[in-house]
Design an enzyme around this catalytic site. Sequence first.
Site, PDB file in Angstrom:
ATOM      1  N   THR A 381      64.997 -67.288 -15.875  1.00 12.48           N
ATOM      2  CA  THR A 381      65.512 -68.140 -14.828  1.00 12.48           C
ATOM      3  C   THR A 381      66.973 -68.245 -15.189  1.00 12.48           C
ATOM      4  O   THR A 381      67.389 -67.766 -16.235  1.00 12.48           O
ATOM      5  CB  THR A 381      64.739 -69.475 -14.893  1.00 12.48           C
ATOM      6  OG1 THR A 381      63.382 -69.203 -14.586  1.00 12.48           O
ATOM      7  CG2 THR A 381      65.273 -70.538 -13.983  1.00 12.48           C
ATOM      8  N   THR A 399      65.696 -68.766  -9.904  1.00 10.51           N
ATOM      9  CA  THR A 399      64.832 -67.863 -10.665  1.00 10.51           C
ATOM     10  C   THR A 399      64.086 -66.854  -9.804  1.00 10.51           C
ATOM     11  O   THR A 399      63.898 -67.051  -8.597  1.00 10.51           O
ATOM     12  CB  THR A 399      63.786 -68.688 -11.457  1.00 10.51           C
ATOM     13  OG1 THR A 399      63.087 -67.839 -12.348  1.00 10.51           O
ATOM     14  CG2 THR A 399      62.796 -69.368 -10.542  1.00 10.51           C
ATOM     15  N   GLY A 474      61.243 -71.126 -18.501  1.00  9.94           N
ATOM     16  CA  GLY A 474      59.836 -71.379 -18.167  1.00  9.94           C
ATOM     17  C   GLY A 474      59.435 -72.774 -18.596  1.00  9.94           C
ATOM     18  O   GLY A 474      60.128 -73.766 -18.325  1.00  9.94           O
TER      19      GLY A 474
END
Length: 569
Positions: A381, A399, A474
């Site tokens: 991301t 992302t 994440g």
Amino acid sequence: MYCPQSFRQKILSIAVIIAFVIQPCRMLKAQQAEEYYTKGMVVSAYPDAAQAGLAILKKGGNAVDAAVAVQFALAVTLPQAGNLGGGGFMVYRSAKGQAATLDFREKAPAMASANMYLDANGNVIPDKSLYTHQAAGVPGSVDGMVQAHQKYGKLPWAVLVQPAIDLAHKGFKVTEHLANDLNHSQADFSRLNAGRTNYFAKPAPWKAGDVLVLEDLAKTLTLIRDKGRAGFYDGVVAAQITDEMKAGQGLITQADLNNYHSVWRKPIVGKYKQFKIITMPPPSSGGIALLQLLHSVEPYPLSRWGYNQDSTVQLITEAERRVYADRSKYLGDPDFYSVPVDSLLNPAYITGRMSNFSWAQATPSSTIQPGSFAGYESDQTTHYSIVDAQGNAVSITTTLNGSFGNKIFVKGAGFLLNNEMDDFSSKPGVPNMYGLVGGKANSIQPGKRMLSSMTPTILEKDGKLFMVVGTPGGSTIITSVFQTILNVTEFNQNAQQAVSSKRFHHQWLPDEVMTENNALDETVVNKLKQKGYKITLRGNIGRVDAIVVTKEGLTGGADPRGDDTKAGW
Ligand code: GLY
């Protein structure tokens, strides 16, 4: 024992040297002198993108104008995460203190269904939610940028998209990180785009300094420059997306593209000591989890204990364990699921959650379940932080989900699709690619947004802008933002130190404290192990990009884990 003055001084000097040498070892690079800027600053994950944003600020653009330029520049120069085919979240604070958030997260296509990633026996089909056309949610980034610009932009749209077109058309220099990532995924790009265009194919391996030209992407960006939203969700590009779906049994239709709209949402706002926290509401779990974490640790003397000392790590770990348990049950798209925001942020609830924490030993995650409230049932991301001359601030995390998303190019359009569908819970209790589990709140439904951990955040102090922060990573996004905020507010680190400092992460399941190399002293590790904590080493955690407002001016932290760059004037 008698200690001659000179000997004592030597011991003292050695101790001072050790303190100053060991502490920076827990940061990744020797720190350069802090630089301050008064007219504006951009911190983003690729040098050309940061420069594109700075150039817009210098042309008189505001923070949102610069953000649009950075978003599109990253779509060219950071194909691992920058995107046209993905989505994200923006937190905005105007110079006068008005806050807004924009949700341009992808949505499940209308043909998506709860069990679409399960086989006939009800088991999750490996990689179906990751590396297939069906892994892609309906992209939101282009609509998000259009919406942000329409509401807050100052310079003409075309001026903001043009730098990305130039980068794609003329080419840009590949960094060592990008070269490595491109080389690492070559086999996947060939396999997943067999018989079609692999825009990153190269006979010899990529190396730093090679120039990457992306002509088809330049054409797509030109349509977006000239037609705005319609340049992506209608016409040539929309047809390229739907053709790509038909060729690969994907689900996204023209109706899905027509129906995609980003949403302005009420920010999650809370307090941590003297700081006001403005952050992202659901469908990101990030804002709620961040406030839960901050409130969980607020009563404790963190600054007295110090950065990454054993009590600090133990407390943070126990808070993270409990907050991620809640995340698994209660967080999802608020348009589909009633997220109990007030209950999750209720101070008495948070205090109660921490009440069974013991200093004597680790609380096993098996004994922690999501909390209950009265009346309730149920890495790649990228982030950029921008402040302009007036003091308007933008914090955007965007992302494709996995590195290079699903690694499938839209033929003719030159961009990669996301694999954000993996952020849904494919099956209750079965972990996704980040090891996160979920249930009903985050089950797949047509048109629903998958739960995110992205935590773009802005802090105020005494009613004034204080910090702009966020990161990729994440499931580790929330804990990285949390620890970076503590580094500044509790451990007196400047922006660059706070970003560079080593991090650790706990997410309830698996029940382990994951740490970067050298994040914790051996003595700290031993003390924690004696209390029953499982400590595991992992690679880098997050790539935080932050700006802090000081009395000298704006100062930035660009994460040395990547090519992150600060640019100001
Ligand atoms: N795709 C990672 C996240 O949104 O949390």
